[in-house]
Motif scaffolding. Structure first.
Motif, PDB file in Angstrom:
ATOM      1  N   ASN A  37       0.823  -1.212   0.000  1.00  0.00           N
ATOM      2  CA  ASN A  37       0.000   0.000   0.000  1.00  0.00           C
ATOM      3  C   ASN A  37       0.862   1.269   0.000  1.00  0.00           C
ATOM      4  OD1 ASN A  37      -3.088  -0.565   0.321  1.00  0.00           O
ATOM      5  ND2 ASN A  37      -2.008  -2.181   1.409  1.00  0.00           N
ATOM      6  N   GLN A  38       2.125   1.113  -0.350  1.00  0.00           N
ATOM      7  CA  GLN A  38       3.068   2.227  -0.503  1.00  0.00           C
ATOM      8  C   GLN A  38       3.208   3.096   0.743  1.00  0.00           C
ATOM      9  OE1 GLN A  38       0.831   1.600  -3.359  1.00  0.00           O
ATOM     10  NE2 GLN A  38       2.536   0.267  -3.885  1.00  0.00           N
ATOM     11  N   ILE A  39       3.115   2.486   1.923  1.00  0.00           N
ATOM     12  CA  ILE A  39       3.383   3.213   3.164  1.00  0.00           C
ATOM     13  C   ILE A  39       4.857   3.010   3.492  1.00  0.00           C
ATOM     14  CG2 ILE A  39       2.881   3.357   5.635  1.00  0.00           C
ATOM     15  CD1 ILE A  39       0.027   2.388   4.953  1.00  0.00           C
ATOM     16  N   PRO A  40       5.621   4.093   3.604  1.00  0.00           N
ATOM     17  CA  PRO A  40       7.055   3.952   3.874  1.00  0.00           C
ATOM     18  C   PRO A  40       7.331   3.357   5.254  1.00  0.00           C
ATOM     19  CG  PRO A  40       6.494   6.223   3.258  1.00  0.00           C
ATOM     20  CD  PRO A  40       5.211   5.480   3.443  1.00  0.00           C
ATOM     21  N   LEU A  41       8.349   2.515   5.313  1.00  0.00           N
ATOM     22  CA  LEU A  41       8.777   1.917   6.569  1.00  0.00           C
ATOM     23  C   LEU A  41       9.921   2.742   7.150  1.00  0.00           C
ATOM     24  CD1 LEU A  41       8.815  -1.747   5.301  1.00  0.00           C
ATOM     25  CD2 LEU A  41       7.242  -0.837   6.984  1.00  0.00           C
ATOM     26  N   ILE A  42       9.865   2.993   8.458  1.00  0.00           N
ATOM     27  CA  ILE A  42      10.945   3.684   9.158  1.00  0.00           C
ATOM     28  C   ILE A  42      12.003   2.661   9.556  1.00  0.00           C
ATOM     29  CG2 ILE A  42      11.546   5.135  11.148  1.00  0.00           C
ATOM     30  CD1 ILE A  42       9.700   6.424   8.940  1.00  0.00           C
ATOM     31  N   THR A  43      11.572   1.550  10.116  1.00  0.00           N
ATOM     32  CA  THR A  43      12.431   0.378  10.344  1.00  0.00           C
ATOM     33  C   THR A  43      11.709  -0.806   9.739  1.00  0.00           C
ATOM     34  OG1 THR A  43      11.485  -0.199  12.498  1.00  0.00           O
ATOM     35  CG2 THR A  43      13.360   1.338  12.497  1.00  0.00           C
ATOM     36  N   GLU A  44      12.450  -1.871   9.485  1.00  0.00           N
ATOM     37  CA  GLU A  44      11.881  -2.992   8.741  1.00  0.00           C
ATOM     38  C   GLU A  44      12.240  -4.321   9.394  1.00  0.00           C
ATOM     39  OE1 GLU A  44      11.883  -4.290   4.038  1.00  0.00           O
ATOM     40  OE2 GLU A  44      12.537  -2.280   4.630  1.00  0.00           O
ATOM     41  N   ALA A  45      11.289  -5.255   9.391  1.00  0.00           N
ATOM     42  CA  ALA A  45      11.540  -6.625   9.847  1.00  0.00           C
ATOM     43  C   ALA A  45      12.182  -7.406   8.709  1.00  0.00           C
ATOM     44  CB  ALA A  45      10.229  -7.294  10.266  1.00  0.00           C
ATOM     45  N   ASP A  46      13.059  -8.322   9.048  1.00  0.00           N
ATOM     46  CA  ASP A  46      13.690  -9.204   8.061  1.00  0.00           C
ATOM     47  C   ASP A  46      12.638 -10.217   7.612  1.00  0.00           C
ATOM     48  OD1 ASP A  46      15.106 -11.103   6.625  1.00  0.00           O
ATOM     49  OD2 ASP A  46      16.631 -11.402   8.163  1.00  0.00           O
ATOM     50  N   GLU A  47      12.205 -10.102   6.368  1.00  0.00           N
ATOM     51  CA  GLU A  47      11.130 -10.961   5.871  1.00  0.00           C
ATOM     52  C   GLU A  47      11.571 -12.399   5.643  1.00  0.00           C
ATOM     53  OE1 GLU A  47       9.097  -9.037   2.618  1.00  0.00           O
ATOM     54  OE2 GLU A  47       8.530  -7.345   3.883  1.00  0.00           O
ATOM     55  N   SER A  48      12.864 -12.676   5.729  1.00  0.00           N
ATOM     56  CA  SER A  48      13.338 -14.058   5.600  1.00  0.00           C
ATOM     57  C   SER A  48      13.425 -14.750   6.958  1.00  0.00           C
ATOM     58  CB  SER A  48      14.711 -14.090   4.912  1.00  0.00           C
ATOM     59  OG  SER A  48      15.699 -13.515   5.747  1.00  0.00           O
TER      60      SER A  48
END
Length: 123
Positions: free
Chosen positions: A89-100
């Protein structure tokens, strides 16, 4: 999408004064360590986190996989799936979880007014 338990994480100037204030409103210490400058206060289903010297702003917090008593839920939306939905939904992430990865992870986004929203999975 199931976001889990909700709490407000407040940045406080004096955790002892804040603890006393929320106790006056009927909250009791539920988790955390006042010696480490954080407490989670609980009143019924309401959760308020008190954090001294840890954050610049108050934060809306959701805990996928937990109910308001920090009990693991059998059915919940994994933080990585929530993150993928946010990204789509094109909401920017400030920090991100490792999707792997799997298990505990978190990410932060900002609402339209700049309020931080933490999605913090502990299971």
């Amino acid at each position: 999408m199931k976001l889990g338990a909700f709490s407000v994480s407040l940045t406080v100037k004096d955790i002892h004064k804040s603890k006393a204030f929320y106790e006056t409103l009927g909250f009791t210490a539920f988790a955390g360590e006042i010696e480490k400058n954080y407490l989670i206060m609980k009143n019924g289903n309401a959760l308020v986190g008190l954090f001294q010297g840890m954050f610049d702003k108050n934060i809306l917090t959701f805990n996928p996989g937990w109910d308001e008593n920090a009990n693991k839920l059998d059915d919940f939306t994994d933080v990585r799936d929530i993150q993928k939905h946010i990204k789509s939904n094109q909401i920017p992430l400030i920090t991100e979880a490792d999707e792997s990865s799997s298990g505990p992870a978190s990410f932060v986004i900002l609402d339209p007014d700049g309020n931080p929203v933490l999605i913090d999975q502990h299971v």
